[in-house]
Design an enzyme around this catalytic site. Structure first.
Site, mmCIF file in Angstrom:
data_model
loop_
_atom_site.group_PDB
_atom_site.id
_atom_site.type_symbol
_atom_site.label_atom_id
_atom_site.label_comp_id
_atom_site.label_asym_id
_atom_site.label_seq_id
_atom_site.Cartn_x
_atom_site.Cartn_y
_atom_site.Cartn_z
ATOM 1 N N HIS A 146 59.592 -32.936 -21.807
ATOM 2 C CA HIS A 146 58.736 -33.962 -22.435
ATOM 3 C C HIS A 146 57.387 -33.929 -21.707
ATOM 4 O O HIS A 146 56.677 -32.934 -21.789
ATOM 5 C CB HIS A 146 59.465 -35.316 -22.330
ATOM 6 C CG HIS A 146 58.883 -36.440 -23.120
ATOM 7 N ND1 HIS A 146 57.857 -36.287 -24.010
ATOM 8 C CD2 HIS A 146 59.200 -37.771 -23.157
ATOM 9 C CE1 HIS A 146 57.566 -37.459 -24.558
ATOM 10 N NE2 HIS A 146 58.364 -38.379 -24.058
ATOM 11 N N HIS A 161 56.286 -25.781 -30.425
ATOM 12 C CA HIS A 161 56.476 -27.235 -30.486
ATOM 13 C C HIS A 161 57.612 -27.545 -31.456
ATOM 14 O O HIS A 161 57.751 -26.893 -32.484
ATOM 15 C CB HIS A 161 55.196 -27.938 -30.967
ATOM 16 C CG HIS A 161 55.200 -29.408 -30.668
ATOM 17 N ND1 HIS A 161 55.817 -30.316 -31.491
ATOM 18 C CD2 HIS A 161 54.683 -30.109 -29.641
ATOM 19 C CE1 HIS A 161 55.667 -31.523 -30.965
ATOM 20 N NE2 HIS A 161 54.984 -31.430 -29.842
ATOM 21 N N ASP A 188 49.915 -29.239 -24.259
ATOM 22 C CA ASP A 188 50.169 -29.138 -22.817
ATOM 23 C C ASP A 188 49.501 -27.917 -22.212
ATOM 24 O O ASP A 188 49.125 -27.920 -21.049
ATOM 25 C CB ASP A 188 51.677 -29.074 -22.541
ATOM 26 C CG ASP A 188 52.331 -30.382 -22.874
ATOM 27 O OD1 ASP A 188 51.852 -31.401 -22.390
ATOM 28 O OD2 ASP A 188 53.302 -30.377 -23.641
#
Ligand code: ACO
Length: 426
Positions: free
Chosen positions: A263, A304, A362
Site C-alpha cells: 500500500h 497497478h 509511487d
C-alpha cells in the site's frame, strides 16, 4: 436497467435489489441473504462494496479519478492541498472567504502541546517515522477524548481540522527525532507544504529557506494522495470507526494499514529497489529478473491493481517530478539515471506494454521525494500526511448517516466440535 437479480438457493428463488451507482458499477444488495441461511464469500473484497460514498470515484480502465466529481488533473493544476481538504470535508469547493478561514483554522491548530511532544522521548533514534507517527496520532486521542461527541458534525469537523493541522507537525517531529535534532515550530506565515518542509529542514525563528518549486511539488503530491476511495487504509479507518472508537485512534489504525509495502510503503520500496540496482550497468539484469516467471522480483513502481491503462496521478506527478529534478540539478544523479532507464524500458518493451505495466504514482513520487532530499523512511509518512483528509472525510461520512459496526463473516473450515484431550493423553 435491471433492478433486481434472482438467486436460487435449494430450489427457493429470492429477488435481490440492484442499487444504482451515479457512475461506475451498480451493486447487488445481498443483505437479505442471511435470512436464506447463506453468506457471500469474497476475501480481499474483490467484488464487494462495503459502503456507499459520495466522495471519490475511480474508473481504473479509463484512468479517471475524481474528488466530489472534480477530475484530479484539474484539482492538481488549479487548487492547493488545503482547498482539496476543504472539498473532501464539505463536498464543495470553498469560496475565497471560506478558504481563507479554513487556512487560518488549520494554521492555528498546527502547534503541538509541549507536554504531548514528550511522547517522542519514548522512541529510540532508529525508530521508523511511521511507527512514531502512528503512535503520536493515536496519542492525540488522549488530548481530544473527553466531551467529544462523534455524532455531532461540529465535533467531527473539529477533529478533522485538528488531524489535518497536526499531521505535518507530527510527521516533521518524527523526522527530526530520527536525525537526533530538536523540533522546529510551525510558522504561521507559511503555506501548508512549505511549513512541513521548514519543520523538517529549517530552524525555529529563522526565515524559511524552502524553495517554492519544492513546496509546490510537495503540495501536489499531497493533492494526488488525498483520497482513493475504499483502499485498505481508508477501509481500516471506517472499520475501526464503526465501533464508535475515538477518531484519532481510528486514523492511527489507518496509518498502520498504510505502512505495508503493498500500500503506502511502495514509494519507499521504489527507492530501495533503485538503491539495490545501484548503477545503469545493472538495469538490464533487473529487467530480466522482473520478466522471469521463476523469480519473484517485480519492478517496484510499475503496474497497478485498479489502473490498467494509466494512473492519472502518475501523469500529473511525472511533470511535477521533472520540474523538481531540473530545479535541483540532479538529473545526472546515478539513481535517477537508473530510474529514467527503467521508465524508458517499461515504455518500450513488449513485456511491459502487453501487461499494461506503466510507471505508477509511487514511481514518480519516490523519485521526486529523493530529488527533494527527503530521506526514504519518510516517504510513507508523507503519504499519510497527504491521505489524512480522505481518511477523516470517510470516517465523518460514515457517521453522518445510520451505519452498522463492520463485522465480516467467515467460511469456517476448521475442525467440527471435538472433546478436550487431557495433557497426559496427547
Ligand atoms: N514488474 C514485473 N512484472 C509485473 C509487475 C511488475 N511491477 N507487476 C505485474 N507484473 C506482471 C505479473 O507477473 C503478471 O505477469 P503474467 O501475466 O505473465 O503472469 C502480470 O504483470 C499481471 O500482474 P498481476 O500481479 O496480476 O497484476 P495485479 O493487478 O494483480 O498487481 C500490482 C498490481 C500489485 C500493483 C503489481 O503490478 C505490483 O506488484 N507492482 C509493483 C509494486 C507497486 O508498485 N505497488 C504500488 C501500486 S500503486 C499504489 O499502491 C499507490
Amino acid at each position: 436497467m435491471k433492478h433486481t437479480v434472482q438467486i436460487t438457493i435449494d430450489g427457493k428463488t429470492t429477488d435481490l435489489p440492484v442499487l444504482e451507482a451515479t457512475a461506475g458499477l451498480d451493486v447487488v444488495d445481498v443483505r437479505s441473504l442471511i435470512s436464506q441461511g447463506v453468506y457471500t464469500y469474497d476475501p480481499g473484497f474483490l467484488s464487494t462494496a462495503a459502503c456507499d460514498s459520495t466522495i471519490t470515484y475511480i474508473d481504473g480502465d479509463a484512468g479517471i479519478l475524481t474528488y466530489c466529481g472534480y477530475p484530479i488533473e484539474q484539482l492538481a493544476d488549479h487548487s492547493e492541498h488545503l482547498e482539496v481538504c476543504y472539498l473532501l470535508l464539505h463536498s464543495e469547493l470553498p469560496t475565497a472567504a471560506q478558504l481563507h478561514q479554513f487556512k487560518s483554522d488549520i494554521t492555528d491548530r498546527m502547534p503541538v502541546d509541549p507536554q504531548f511532544a514528550q511522547i517522542f522521548n519514548g522512541f529510540t533514534q532508529t525508530s521508523h517515522p511511521m511507527s512514531m507517527l502512528c503512535a503520536a496520532v493515536a496519542g492525540l486521542a488522549s488530548l481530544f477524548h473527553e466531551g467529544l461527541d462523534i455524532y455531532n458534525p461540529d465535533h467531527r469537523l473539529e477533529s478533522a481540522m485538528q488531524l489535518i493541522a497536526k499531521i505535518p507537525t507530527l510527521a516533521a517531529m518524527s523526522y527530526r527525532k530520527s536525525i537526533g535534532a530538536t523540533f522546529v515550530d510551525p510558522d504561521p506565515a507559511l503555506g501548508y507544504a512549505e511549513n512541513f518542509l521548514n519543520m523538517c529542514f529549517g530552524e525555529t525563528g529563522r526565515a524559511s529557506q524552502v524553495s517554492p518549486t519544492l513546496a509546490h511539488a510537495l503540495d501536489k503530491i499531497f493533492i494526488l494522495h488525498a483520497d482513493h476511495e475504499q483502499n485498505a487504509s481508508t477501509s481500516t479507518v471506517r472499520l475501526a470507526g464503526s465501533t464508535e472508537a475515538n477518531p484519532y485512534a481510528a486514523i492511527a489504525a489507518g496509518i498502520a494499514a498504510l505502512w505495508g509495502p503493498s500500500h503506502g510503503g511502495a514509494n519507499e520500496a521504489v527507492l530501495d529497489m533503485l538503491n539495490e540496482i545501484g548503477d545503469l550497468s545493472r538495469v538490464g539484469e533487473y529487467v530480466d529478473k522482473a520478466k522471469d516467471k521463476e523469480d519473484p522480483f517485480k519492478l517496484m513502481g510499475f503496474g497497478h491493481r485498479v489502473y490498467k491503462n494509466f494512473d492519472p496521478r502518475a501523469t500529473v506527478m511525472q511533470a511535477s517530478c521533472q520540474a523538481v529534478l531540473a530545479e535541483q540539478g540532479v538529473e545526472e544523479e546515478p539513481l535517477l539515471k537508473v530510474a529514467s532507464a527503467l521508465e524508458k524500458i517499461a515504455r518500450e518493451e513488449a513485456y511491459f506494454i502487453d501487461r499494461k505495466l506503466y510507471p505508477n504514482i509511487d514511481f514518480y513520487s519516490g523519485i521526486t521525494l529523493k530529488a527533494m532530499g527527503i530521506p526514504t523512511p519518510m516517504y510513507t509518512a508523507l503519504f499519510a500526511l497527504g491521505r489524512m483528509p480522505g481518511w477523516i472525510a470517510h470516517w465523518s461520512e460514515m457517521l453522518s448517516s445510520p451505519f452498522k459496526i463492520g463485522r465480516p463473516r467467515q467460511l469456517y473450515l476448521g475442525p467440527v466440535k471435538r472433546d478436550y484431550v487431557p495433557m497426559d493423553q496427547r
